[in-house]
Design a protein around this motif. Structure first.
Motif, PDB file in Angstrom:
ATOM      1  N   LEU A 130      42.797  -9.756 -48.786  1.00 12.76           N
ATOM      2  CA  LEU A 130      42.479  -9.760 -47.194  1.00 12.76           C
ATOM      3  C   LEU A 130      43.083 -11.079 -46.653  1.00 12.76           C
ATOM      4  O   LEU A 130      42.840 -12.018 -47.154  1.00 12.76           O
ATOM      5  CB  LEU A 130      40.772  -9.797 -47.137  1.00 12.76           C
ATOM      6  N   PRO A 131      43.561 -10.873 -45.301  1.00 13.84           N
ATOM      7  CA  PRO A 131      44.000 -12.162 -44.755  1.00 13.84           C
ATOM      8  C   PRO A 131      43.016 -12.865 -44.039  1.00 13.84           C
ATOM      9  O   PRO A 131      41.898 -12.689 -43.729  1.00 13.84           O
ATOM     10  CB  PRO A 131      44.789 -11.319 -43.445  1.00 13.84           C
ATOM     11  N   THR A 132      43.209 -14.226 -44.319  1.00 15.01           N
ATOM     12  CA  THR A 132      42.393 -15.251 -43.660  1.00 15.01           C
ATOM     13  C   THR A 132      42.629 -15.489 -42.129  1.00 15.01           C
ATOM     14  O   THR A 132      41.621 -15.485 -41.449  1.00 15.01           O
ATOM     15  CB  THR A 132      42.434 -16.678 -44.418  1.00 15.01           C
ATOM     16  N   ALA A 133      43.873 -15.385 -41.930  1.00 16.62           N
ATOM     17  CA  ALA A 133      44.129 -15.391 -40.481  1.00 16.62           C
ATOM     18  C   ALA A 133      45.140 -14.228 -39.970  1.00 16.62           C
ATOM     19  O   ALA A 133      45.941 -13.579 -40.936  1.00 16.62           O
ATOM     20  CB  ALA A 133      44.794 -16.874 -40.208  1.00 16.62           C
ATOM     21  N   LEU A 134      45.299 -13.860 -38.829  1.00 14.46           N
ATOM     22  CA  LEU A 134      46.085 -12.746 -38.208  1.00 14.46           C
ATOM     23  C   LEU A 134      46.824 -13.463 -37.270  1.00 14.46           C
ATOM     24  O   LEU A 134      46.527 -14.389 -36.415  1.00 14.46           O
ATOM     25  CB  LEU A 134      45.055 -11.724 -37.682  1.00 14.46           C
ATOM     26  N   PRO A 135      48.044 -13.009 -37.101  1.00 19.65           N
ATOM     27  CA  PRO A 135      49.094 -13.545 -35.947  1.00 19.65           C
ATOM     28  C   PRO A 135      48.431 -13.415 -34.822  1.00 19.65           C
ATOM     29  O   PRO A 135      48.807 -13.738 -33.631  1.00 19.65           O
ATOM     30  CB  PRO A 135      50.278 -12.638 -36.463  1.00 19.65           C
ATOM     31  N   PHE A 136      47.673 -12.207 -34.314  1.00 19.40           N
ATOM     32  CA  PHE A 136      46.832 -11.792 -32.997  1.00 19.40           C
ATOM     33  C   PHE A 136      45.612 -12.300 -32.920  1.00 19.40           C
ATOM     34  O   PHE A 136      45.040 -12.070 -32.015  1.00 19.40           O
ATOM     35  CB  PHE A 136      46.926 -10.477 -32.826  1.00 19.40           C
ATOM     36  N   GLY A 137      45.029 -12.673 -34.090  1.00 19.38           N
ATOM     37  CA  GLY A 137      43.589 -13.231 -34.100  1.00 19.38           C
ATOM     38  C   GLY A 137      42.608 -12.327 -33.992  1.00 19.38           C
ATOM     39  O   GLY A 137      42.851 -10.996 -34.343  1.00 19.38           O
ATOM     40  N   TRP A 138      41.326 -12.690 -34.212  1.00 25.92           N
ATOM     41  CA  TRP A 138      40.329 -11.721 -34.453  1.00 25.92           C
ATOM     42  C   TRP A 138      39.623 -11.804 -33.030  1.00 25.92           C
ATOM     43  O   TRP A 138      39.656 -12.704 -32.046  1.00 25.92           O
ATOM     44  CB  TRP A 138      39.276 -12.469 -35.541  1.00 25.92           C
ATOM     45  N   PRO A 139      38.855 -10.562 -32.734  1.00 26.85           N
ATOM     46  CA  PRO A 139      38.406  -9.567 -33.425  1.00 26.85           C
ATOM     47  C   PRO A 139      39.723  -8.729 -33.562  1.00 26.85           C
ATOM     48  O   PRO A 139      40.633  -8.855 -33.266  1.00 26.85           O
ATOM     49  CB  PRO A 139      37.399  -8.904 -32.651  1.00 26.85           C
ATOM     50  N   ALA A 140      39.517  -7.768 -34.619  1.00 32.59           N
ATOM     51  CA  ALA A 140      40.805  -6.786 -35.055  1.00 32.59           C
ATOM     52  C   ALA A 140      40.345  -5.411 -35.137  1.00 32.59           C
ATOM     53  O   ALA A 140      39.310  -5.328 -35.543  1.00 32.59           O
ATOM     54  CB  ALA A 140      41.472  -7.353 -36.144  1.00 32.59           C
ATOM     55  N   VAL A 141      41.222  -4.438 -34.819  1.00 36.33           N
ATOM     56  CA  VAL A 141      40.985  -2.946 -34.767  1.00 36.33           C
ATOM     57  C   VAL A 141      41.270  -2.681 -36.226  1.00 36.33           C
ATOM     58  O   VAL A 141      42.234  -3.213 -36.627  1.00 36.33           O
ATOM     59  CB  VAL A 141      41.648  -2.210 -33.784  1.00 36.33           C
ATOM     60  N   VAL A 142      40.529  -2.267 -37.031  1.00 35.01           N
ATOM     61  CA  VAL A 142      40.718  -1.681 -38.469  1.00 35.01           C
ATOM     62  C   VAL A 142      40.741  -0.092 -38.642  1.00 35.01           C
ATOM     63  O   VAL A 142      39.678   0.585 -38.108  1.00 35.01           O
ATOM     64  CB  VAL A 142      39.737  -2.383 -39.294  1.00 35.01           C
ATOM     65  N   LYS A 143      41.903   0.389 -39.153  1.00 36.38           N
ATOM     66  CA  LYS A 143      42.082   1.852 -39.629  1.00 36.38           C
ATOM     67  C   LYS A 143      42.417   2.006 -40.836  1.00 36.38           C
ATOM     68  O   LYS A 143      43.356   1.380 -41.271  1.00 36.38           O
ATOM     69  CB  LYS A 143      42.943   2.645 -38.206  1.00 36.38           C
ATOM     70  N   ARG A 155      35.032  -8.573 -36.537  1.00 39.58           N
ATOM     71  CA  ARG A 155      35.017  -9.864 -36.043  1.00 39.58           C
ATOM     72  C   ARG A 155      35.550 -10.794 -36.954  1.00 39.58           C
ATOM     73  O   ARG A 155      36.192 -11.838 -36.211  1.00 39.58           O
ATOM     74  CB  ARG A 155      33.497 -10.171 -35.959  1.00 39.58           C
ATOM     75  N   ASP A 156      35.790 -10.751 -38.193  1.00 39.55           N
ATOM     76  CA  ASP A 156      36.305 -11.768 -39.042  1.00 39.55           C
ATOM     77  C   ASP A 156      36.664 -11.056 -40.459  1.00 39.55           C
ATOM     78  O   ASP A 156      36.552  -9.890 -40.541  1.00 39.55           O
ATOM     79  CB  ASP A 156      35.343 -12.676 -39.285  1.00 39.55           C
ATOM     80  N   ARG A 157      37.107 -11.847 -41.225  1.00 39.24           N
ATOM     81  CA  ARG A 157      37.496 -11.445 -42.579  1.00 39.24           C
ATOM     82  C   ARG A 157      36.585 -10.941 -43.391  1.00 39.24           C
ATOM     83  O   ARG A 157      36.837  -9.884 -44.049  1.00 39.24           O
ATOM     84  CB  ARG A 157      38.314 -12.691 -43.294  1.00 39.24           C
ATOM     85  N   ALA A 158      35.491 -11.456 -43.274  1.00 39.54           N
ATOM     86  CA  ALA A 158      34.141 -11.088 -44.016  1.00 39.54           C
ATOM     87  C   ALA A 158      33.832  -9.797 -43.558  1.00 39.54           C
ATOM     88  O   ALA A 158      33.577  -8.672 -44.367  1.00 39.54           O
ATOM     89  CB  ALA A 158      33.070 -11.927 -43.826  1.00 39.54           C
ATOM     90  N   GLN A 159      33.946  -9.354 -42.400  1.00 41.69           N
ATOM     91  CA  GLN A 159      33.655  -7.987 -41.973  1.00 41.69           C
ATOM     92  C   GLN A 159      34.645  -6.999 -42.311  1.00 41.69           C
ATOM     93  O   GLN A 159      34.438  -5.838 -42.756  1.00 41.69           O
ATOM     94  CB  GLN A 159      33.175  -8.035 -40.527  1.00 41.69           C
ATOM     95  N   LEU A 160      35.640  -7.465 -42.319  1.00 39.69           N
ATOM     96  CA  LEU A 160      37.012  -6.538 -42.762  1.00 39.69           C
ATOM     97  C   LEU A 160      36.670  -6.113 -44.448  1.00 39.69           C
ATOM     98  O   LEU A 160      36.915  -4.940 -44.507  1.00 39.69           O
ATOM     99  CB  LEU A 160      38.336  -7.269 -42.575  1.00 39.69           C
TER     100      LEU A 160
END
Length: 406
Positions: free
Chosen positions: A146-159, A181-186
């Motif tokens: 799982l990524p720690t950071a995202l290029p577009f930031g959190w929150p993120a849509v997950v499908k 909301r974050d890496r843990a929730q992903l």
């Protein structure tokens, strides 16, 4: 007027099948046949289907072909139209179309094209070629860290990246789409899906801010000659509020004056240049600056597509014109309508756009509202089922409300 020579054979067992069967009933007065692995409650006690053929092993292509050939032999005098109503069935029909061409008439692109436009990289490239924006996306392969950071930031849509593999999975908290909301929730989302049997990858997408009313859906039919005049755009009033319905639409508003001509032209060009045939369904959202952002394309009419029929663009008509009459369907003559599958009280409570809700309420009072899962002419058993479903929907919404999830 009834057209007894037509037999719609619908691939699927969910609410989308009900909407398509309702469209054929209203257009031609004919009942459909549903073929599926498992029939969901949306098909309970309906008069719109003359039979439901359930085969749990239908995912095997050989079983798929044998089952559909047997259905065709059971109705030798009928003009049989085969319509996929779910992504996995659309891909399976694309794989098996040569074996079924002698039994059915259908509109279907090649399997490689279904796979390419059904996956994020191919869809994003096709959109970019038409000047259309898609969300920034990170693709996580099966078992990837799982990524720690995202290029577009959190929150993120997950499908889920593999919709066909995800469709049969069942687990607590299952949704069509998630907001992490974050890496843990992903990680929690991925772990729950794995327990339900999902082994595919994940799409982690840029979140586009805005209310439900900024969402939209487009259905387009591409004829055998490659033209795509038939297109309908709807505005979302509110998304589903039950846990299992998250990511689906609870109510749509269709208005002739709110068809985005530039967007529809670009989507038609995308499909025509790719060589698409049959229905295509697009989900999108207008960003705060007004630019449409395309999320995905489904290779079949969408779950909420009966909204097209409600607005005067019956879903059965382009199929019949193209596949039975050999005439490319023309652009539909739309009239304002509101479609809803949630109880109207839920729509009224949760729709964030007061102006859109007011327009929808006026249409409903004028007889231009359509409840998705209860067609005119259904019998007492279906009506009892519908009332129980509506009561159950309210209970689920109430539970979500008390839990602080709404």
């Amino acid at each position: 007027m009834p057209v007894p020579g037509v037999l719609p054979v619908l691939l699927g067992g969910d609410a989308n099948v009900y909407g398509m069967a309702r469209s054929f009933w209203e257009a031609f007065g004919v009942r459909s046949v549903a073929v599926c692995r498992r029939a969901l409650p949306a098909l309970a006690a309906t008069r719109l289907l003359q039979t439901v053929v359930c085969r749990p092993d239908l995912g095997c292509d050989a079983v798929f072909v044998r089952t559909l050939a047997a259905v065709a032999r059971a109705f030798p005098a009928r003009a049989r139209l085969l319509v996929p109503c779910a992504d996995d069935y659309a891909l399976q029909l694309a794989r098996c179309q040569s074996a079924l061409a002698a039994h059915y008439r259908f509109a279907c692109p090649p399997p490689a094209l279904v796979g390419r436009l059904g996956q994020k990289p191919g869809f994003a490239a096709a959109c970019a070629a038409q000047g259309l924006r898609t969300p920034q996306t990170v693709l996580l392969g099966p078992g990837a860290p799982l990524p720690t950071a995202l290029p577009f930031g959190w929150p993120a849509v997950v499908k889920p990246a593999d919709q066909a593999a995800y469709a049969p999975c069942r687990f607590a908290g299952r949704r069509k789409v998630y907001l992490a909301r974050d890496r843990a929730q992903l990680g929690a989302i991925a772990a729950a899906a794995a327990q339900g049997g999902y082994r595919g990858g994940w799409l982690v997408q840029e979140y586009i801010p805005g209310p439900d009313t900024a969402l939209g859906v487009v259905n387009i039919y591409c004829a055998q000659d490659g033209t795509a005049a038939w297109a309908v755009q709807a505005q979302v009033l509110v998304q589903e509020r039950t846990p299992e319905g998250t990511g689906n639409y609870a109510a749509l508003l269709v208005e002739p004056a709110r068809q985005d001509a530039a967007l529809l032209a670009a989507l038609r060009a995308l499909l025509q240049q790719s060589g698409w045939r049959g229905f295509a369904n697009f989900d999108l959202k207008y960003a705060p600056g007004g630019e449409p952002v395309l999320f995905e394309m489904n290779p079949r009419p969408g779950r909420s597509s009966y909204a097209c029929t409600a607005a005067g663009a019956n879903l059965a008509l382009p199929l019949a014109a193209d596949l039975l009459d050999g005439c490319p369907p023309a652009a539909p003559a739309l009239r304002p309508a509101v479609w809803y599958t949630a109880p109207w009280g839920v729509v009224r409570r949760f729709c964030p756009g007061r102006a859109a809700l007011q327009r929808a309420a006026v249409l409903r009072r004028r007889g231009r509202g359509r409840r998705h899962l209860l067609a005119d002419g259904e019998g007492p058993a279906r009506r009892v089922w519908f009332l129980l479903r509506q009561a159950g929907y309210w209970r689920k919404v109430g539970a979500q409300w008390r839990a602080g999830a709404l």
